[in-house]
Design an enzyme around this catalytic site. Structure first.
Site, short mmCIF file in Angstrom:
data_model
loop_
_atom_site.label_atom_id
_atom_site.label_comp_id
_atom_site.label_asym_id
_atom_site.label_seq_id
_atom_site.Cartn_x
_atom_site.Cartn_y
_atom_site.Cartn_z
N HIS A 1 -109.31 -0.09 51.53
CA HIS A 1 -108.09 -0.89 51.74
C HIS A 1 -107.49 -0.43 53.06
O HIS A 1 -106.85 0.61 53.13
CB HIS A 1 -107.14 -0.60 50.56
CG HIS A 1 -105.83 -1.29 50.62
ND1 HIS A 1 -105.54 -2.37 49.82
CD2 HIS A 1 -104.71 -1.04 51.34
CE1 HIS A 1 -104.30 -2.76 50.05
NE2 HIS A 1 -103.78 -1.96 50.96
N CYS B 1 -96.34 -2.82 54.66
CA CYS B 1 -96.12 -1.67 53.79
C CYS B 1 -94.63 -1.36 53.80
O CYS B 1 -94.08 -1.01 54.84
CB CYS B 1 -96.94 -0.48 54.30
SG CYS B 1 -96.71 1.00 53.31
N HIS C 1 -105.15 -1.11 56.36
CA HIS C 1 -104.12 -1.84 57.09
C HIS C 1 -104.44 -1.78 58.58
O HIS C 1 -105.09 -0.84 59.04
CB HIS C 1 -102.74 -1.25 56.80
CG HIS C 1 -102.20 -1.66 55.47
ND1 HIS C 1 -101.12 -2.48 55.31
CD2 HIS C 1 -102.64 -1.38 54.21
CE1 HIS C 1 -100.88 -2.68 54.03
NE2 HIS C 1 -101.80 -2.02 53.34
N ASN D 1 -103.22 -5.92 55.72
CA ASN D 1 -104.62 -5.48 55.67
C ASN D 1 -105.44 -6.15 56.75
O ASN D 1 -105.00 -7.11 57.38
CB ASN D 1 -105.24 -5.84 54.31
CG ASN D 1 -104.77 -4.95 53.20
OD1 ASN D 1 -104.04 -3.99 53.42
ND2 ASN D 1 -105.18 -5.28 52.01
#
Length: 176
Positions: free
Chosen positions: A82, A115, A84, A124
Site C-alpha cells: 500500500h 492521509c 502513497h 495511493n
C-alpha cells in the site's frame, strides 16, 4: 492469541500494518519491527498483511530493506503493498514489491486519497499507472486500461480535481 472476528460468516481477515518505513511521529521505522508485527498477525490467522507506506516517504531503498526483513519471516504470497505517492515514489516502490514476490497492491483511480494524520500526504499510487506498469512487465491483471482511464477522468472531473495519473494524462493528451 486469536484474532477477534478472524472468520465470521466465512469472511477471511486481512490486516494493515501502517507507516512501515516512516511515521509522522516516530520518524524512520525499524524494518525488523514491521516483520515481527506482520508475522504475529499471520500467526493469529490473518490471510493477508498489507504493508502501508501510509505517508508516502518510502524509497526503493527503504521499501526494499523493509520487504527483505518481512520476507525473511513470511512468504510474499501473504503480503500486499500500500504505497502513497507523496514524494512520487509509489510506482517504483511497487516495482520493488514485485521483485520481492509481492503480487497484491492497493491503488486508487487517478491517485485519489490522502492521509488524515500526515500533512501533505497524497493518495495511493494511481491505479492507471500501476496497471500500465504491470501490463508492460508482462503481468495479466484483467483490467481494461482504457476503461480505467475513462473512470479516472470521470471521477476527477466530477470532483473538480486534477487527475494525478501520469498514464491517464499522457493517454488523454494523445486523444486531443
Amino acid at each position: 492469541g486469536e484474532l477477534l472476528g478472524k472468520v465470521s460468516g466465512g469472511v477471511r481477515e486481512g490486516e494493515y500494518v501502517s507507516c512501515v518505513v516512516g511515521c509522522p511521529y516516530e520518524g524512520a521505522i525499524n524494518p525488523d519491527k514491521v516483520a515481527i508485527i506482520s508475522k504475529r498477525l499471520v500467526d493469529m490467522g490473518c490471510y493477508e498483511i498489507s504493508l502501508g507506506d501510509t505517508i508516502g516517504v518510502g524509497t526503493v531503498g527503504s521499501v526494499g530493506v523493509m520487504l527483505g526483513a518481512v520476507t525473511r519471516l513470511l512468504p510474499p504470497t501473504v503480503l500486499a503493498l500500500h504505497c502513497h505517492d507523496t514524494y512520487g515514489q509509489a510506482l517504483a516502490n511497487c516495482a520493488v514489491g514485485l521483485r520481492h514476490g509481492v503480487r497484491a497492491f492497493d491503488s486508487s483511480v487517478s491517485g485519489l486519497g490522502g492521509c488524515p494524520y500526515a500533512a501533505g500526504a497524497t493518495g495511493n499510487v494511481a491505479t492507471e499507472d500501476l496497471v500500465y506498469m504491470l501490463h508492460g512487465s508482462g503481468y495479466s491483471t484483467g483490467v481494461d486500461l482504457e476503461q480505467l482511464i475513462g473512470a479516472g477522468e470521470y471521477i476527477s472531473h466530477h470532483l473538480g480535481r486534477v487527475n494525478l495519473s501520469r498514464v491517464a494524462t499522457a493517454a488523454l493528451a494523445k486523444r486531443k
